[in-house]
Structure formats: structure tokens, C-alpha cells
Design a protein around this motif. Structure first.
Motif, short mmCIF file in Angstrom:
data_model
loop_
_atom_site.label_atom_id
_atom_site.label_comp_id
_atom_site.label_asym_id
_atom_site.label_seq_id
_atom_site.Cartn_x
_atom_site.Cartn_y
_atom_site.Cartn_z
N ILE A 134 0.86 -1.18 0.00
CA ILE A 134 0.00 0.00 0.00
C ILE A 134 0.90 1.23 0.00
O ILE A 134 1.76 1.38 0.86
CB ILE A 134 -1.02 -0.04 1.14
CG1 ILE A 134 -1.94 1.16 1.03
CG2 ILE A 134 -0.40 -0.09 2.52
CD1 ILE A 134 -3.35 0.85 1.42
N ASP A 135 0.72 2.06 -1.04
CA ASP A 135 1.61 3.20 -1.30
C ASP A 135 1.10 4.46 -0.60
O ASP A 135 -0.10 4.57 -0.32
CB ASP A 135 1.63 3.44 -2.82
CG ASP A 135 2.91 4.11 -3.29
OD1 ASP A 135 3.74 4.50 -2.45
OD2 ASP A 135 3.07 4.24 -4.51
N ASP A 136 1.99 5.39 -0.33
CA ASP A 136 1.64 6.71 0.23
C ASP A 136 0.79 6.57 1.49
O ASP A 136 -0.13 7.38 1.72
CB ASP A 136 0.84 7.55 -0.79
CG ASP A 136 1.58 7.74 -2.10
OD1 ASP A 136 2.81 7.61 -2.11
OD2 ASP A 136 0.91 8.01 -3.12
N PHE A 137 1.10 5.58 2.30
CA PHE A 137 0.23 5.31 3.45
C PHE A 137 0.13 6.52 4.37
O PHE A 137 1.13 7.13 4.73
CB PHE A 137 0.71 4.10 4.26
CG PHE A 137 -0.23 3.74 5.37
CD1 PHE A 137 -1.40 3.06 5.11
CD2 PHE A 137 0.04 4.14 6.68
CE1 PHE A 137 -2.29 2.76 6.13
CE2 PHE A 137 -0.84 3.84 7.71
CZ PHE A 137 -2.01 3.14 7.42
N ALA B 138 9.95 2.85 4.41
CA ALA B 138 9.85 4.30 4.59
C ALA B 138 10.27 4.96 3.30
O ALA B 138 11.33 4.67 2.75
CB ALA B 138 10.75 4.75 5.74
N GLU B 139 9.42 5.85 2.79
CA GLU B 139 9.71 6.54 1.53
C GLU B 139 10.38 7.88 1.80
O GLU B 139 10.13 8.50 2.82
CB GLU B 139 8.41 6.87 0.79
CG GLU B 139 7.59 5.69 0.38
CD GLU B 139 6.53 6.14 -0.64
OE1 GLU B 139 6.82 6.00 -1.83
OE2 GLU B 139 5.46 6.60 -0.24
N GLY B 140 11.20 8.31 0.87
CA GLY B 140 11.76 9.66 0.94
C GLY B 140 12.80 9.83 2.04
O GLY B 140 12.90 10.89 2.65
#
Ligand code: C2E
Ligand code: CA
Ligand code: CA
Ligand code: CA
Length: 277
Positions: A178-181, A235-237
Motif C-alpha cells: 500500500i503506497d503513500d500510506f 519508509a519513503e523519501g
């Protein structure tokens, strides 16, 4: 005043038709671009924060426009989504990503998962299961090396049909993230009901860690939630070593971001697969 009003209306309708015409032409250009194979993939590594090894890569599409140069997804994905062109574009992306991952996987050390973004319209399209099957079959990629990233907005319309599609694909071994949670109305119920294996914490929550106490608390809470639901977390970014250290200490399994690498072409990413961060 009346004259002015009429001029304004005329100018407005002129403007409208200009923008409608531009859109129409851009959509035509997008269709041609698919035929001409102008879309290329960049790849960004996802790092296992415990081992420092690359555990997977996310495929990110770019348009090699013959006149305008390399265009980022923000310049064309919204229009592709609006016009339905995304279905054909998404199919091309899936095929390319699977082919690349298959090529790497021939080297045992390079057997890493490839994550592919799927837009709501593509995920809700009746042909999606066949498209994924075809991409896997044609490339010969082990389905367990494919992960599909979808956002909450893909599911919100109809959780039942999302469940059906996900079940069929997870039965084949494909995973879902699940993206951009955290960025839309998180229907936490959906996390419980759908077979996700990973959750990607949106960059906006990572950005101000470890300085911002509130963001640290939110990230920690998401990690706890994920742990109890048996979901892995990416963890993105991640942009700084301090963020990477905070995330590792907090028990986050994977990190992705400019701190490790920007998205890069297929040859550069292949070299990164040997690296230990
Ligand atoms: P996303 O799926 O959330 O992808 C992550 C975006 O964040 C990528 O932008 C990536 O380059 C950028 N990013 C990664 N690490 C960092 C960082 O440390 N700092 C900052 N500031 N940014 C970072 P990109 O490549 O421009 O893609 C933007 C969005 O376009 C993606 O967001 C995704 O929603 C969409 N997209 C990309 N490729 C595809 C595709 O093949 N299909 C579909 N449907 N959407 C795609
Ligand atoms: Ca993504
Ligand atoms: Ca699997
Ligand atoms: Ca994301």
C-alpha cells in the motif's frame, strides 16, 4: 460593461477550447508515444535497514519525449489516468519491469523484487489480472519477485472487488504494497481485510524526522500498527543518515530515498544491486 462581459465570455470560451485542444493533442501524443515505445523505466533501490543490502527496486516511468526531453510522471500520468490511456501505458510498464527483473534475476545475487505502481483506473480495469499474468508469462519472471503498489484510492470505491483481484494475484505469488500510506482517509479496516504484505509510509511523515516529535510519534505508531498486522514497512523519501538511523532504531525494515539513491537507469541500478549500504 455589457460589451466587456461579452468579451470576457468570449475570451473564456476561447481559453477553454484552447486548453481542451491542448489536452486532446497531448492525449494523442501519449497514444503515439506508446506505439513508438517512448516510455522508459528508472529504478530506485529499497534498502534492508538491517543488512544494508538492496532488497528490491521500484520502477518509475519517464517519458522520453522526442522534443521536450525526459518528462516526469507528474507531467503525463494524470492525463493518462483521465483518458484511460493509463491502462495501455500501465501494461507496457508492467512488461518492461518484469523483463528487467527477469534479466537481473539470472544472477543469483541480483534476484531482487521489482515494485510496480498501478493507478486506480488500471487496478479497477477488468483486464488487470490478464495483464499481470501476460507480463509474468512473457518475461518468465518468478511471480514472487513482483510487487504491485497501489494507493488507498484504488480500493475505496469497492473493497469487495479489490479483494477479489488481490486474492487472484496473491494466489499466484504476487505481493501487494500500500503506497503513500497515511495520506488519504485511512480506512484501517481495509488493511485488515486485504492481503497486503507491505506498507509504504509516505514521504511527508519521514521528511521532518527525527527532529519533529509529532512526526516521530506518527511513524512509530504506524510501525506498531504494521507490526501487529504483520505487514512489513518501507519508509519513503529517506534523505538523511539521521532519518535512516531513526527508522532503523524504530524497527522499520526497509528504506527508500535520495539518501541511498535517486531513481536511476537499468545499467546503474544493476551496479547498485551489488552494493552494501
Ligand atoms: P511514488 O510512487 O510515491 O514514487 C516515489 C516518488 O518520490 C518518485 O517520484 C521518486 O523519484 C520520489 N522520491 C524518491 N525518493 C525521494 C526522496 O528522498 N526525496 C524526494 N523529494 N523524492 C523522492 P517520481 O518518479 O517523479 O514519481 C512520482 C509519482 O508518479 C509516483 O509516486 C507514482 O505515484 C507515479 N508513478 C511513477 N511511475 C508510475 C507508473 O509506472 N505507473 C503509475 N500509475 N504511476 C507511476
Ligand atoms: Ca510507489
Ligand atoms: Ca509472495
Ligand atoms: Ca509513494
Amino acid at each position: 460593461a455589457k460589451e466587456n462581459g461579452r468579451d470576457a465570455v468570449q475570451a473564456f470560451s476561447q481559453e477553454l477550447s484552447d486548453s481542451a485542444r491542448r489536452k486532446f493533442l497531448r492525449a494523442e501524443e501519449l497514444r503515439t508515444a506508446i506505439q513508438n515505445d517512448e516510455f522508459v523505466l528508472d529504478f530506485q533501490p529499497q534498502i534492508n535497514l538491517t543488512t544494508g543490502l538492496v532488497s528490491g527496486v521500484e520502477a518509475l516511468v519517464r517519458w522520453k519525449h522526442p522534443v521536450e526531453g525526459i518528462l516526469p510522471p507528474s507531467e503525463f500520468i494524470p492525463l493518462a489516468e483521465e483518458t484511460g490511456i493509463i491502462i495501455e501505458l500501465g501494461e507496457a510498464v508492467l512488461r518492461k519491469a518484469c523483463q528487467q527483473a527477469k534479466k537481473w534475476s539470472m544472477n543469483a545475487r541480483h534476484r531482487v523484487r521489482v515494485s510496480v505502481n498501478m493507478s486506480p483506473k488500471q487496478f479497477q480495469n477488468a483486464g488487470v489480472i490478464d495483464h499481470v499474468k501476460a507480463a509474468l508469462k512473457e518475461s518468465g519472471l518468478d511471480p514472487s519477485l513482483l510487487e504491485i503498489e497501489i494507493t488507498e484510492s484504488s480500493i475505496m470505491r469497492d473493497i469487495g472487488s479489490a479483494a477479489g483481484i488481490m486474492k487472484e494475484l496473491t494466489d499466484m505469488g504476487v505481493d501487494f504494497a500500500i503506497d503513500d500510506f497515511g495520506t488519504s482517509y485511512s480506512c484501517l479496516n481495509m488493511l485488515k481485510k486485504l492481503p497486503f504484505s507491505r506498507l509504504k509510509i509516505d514521504r511527508s511523515f519521514i521528511m521532518n524526522t527525527p527532529d519533529d516529535e509529532q512526526d516521530c510519534a506518527i511513524v512509530t505508531a504506524i510501525l506498531n500498527l504494521a507490526r501487529s498486522l504483520k505487514l512489513q514497512v518501507v519508509a519513503e523519501g529517506v534523505e538523511t543518515i539521521e532519518q535512516a538511523q531513526f527508522l532503523h532504531l524504530a524497527g522499520c525494515e526497509h528504506g527508500q530515498g535520495y539518501f541511498y539513491s535517486r531513481p536511476v537507469g537499468d545499467l546503474t541500478i544493476e551496479a547498485l544491486l551489488d552494493k552494501q549500504y
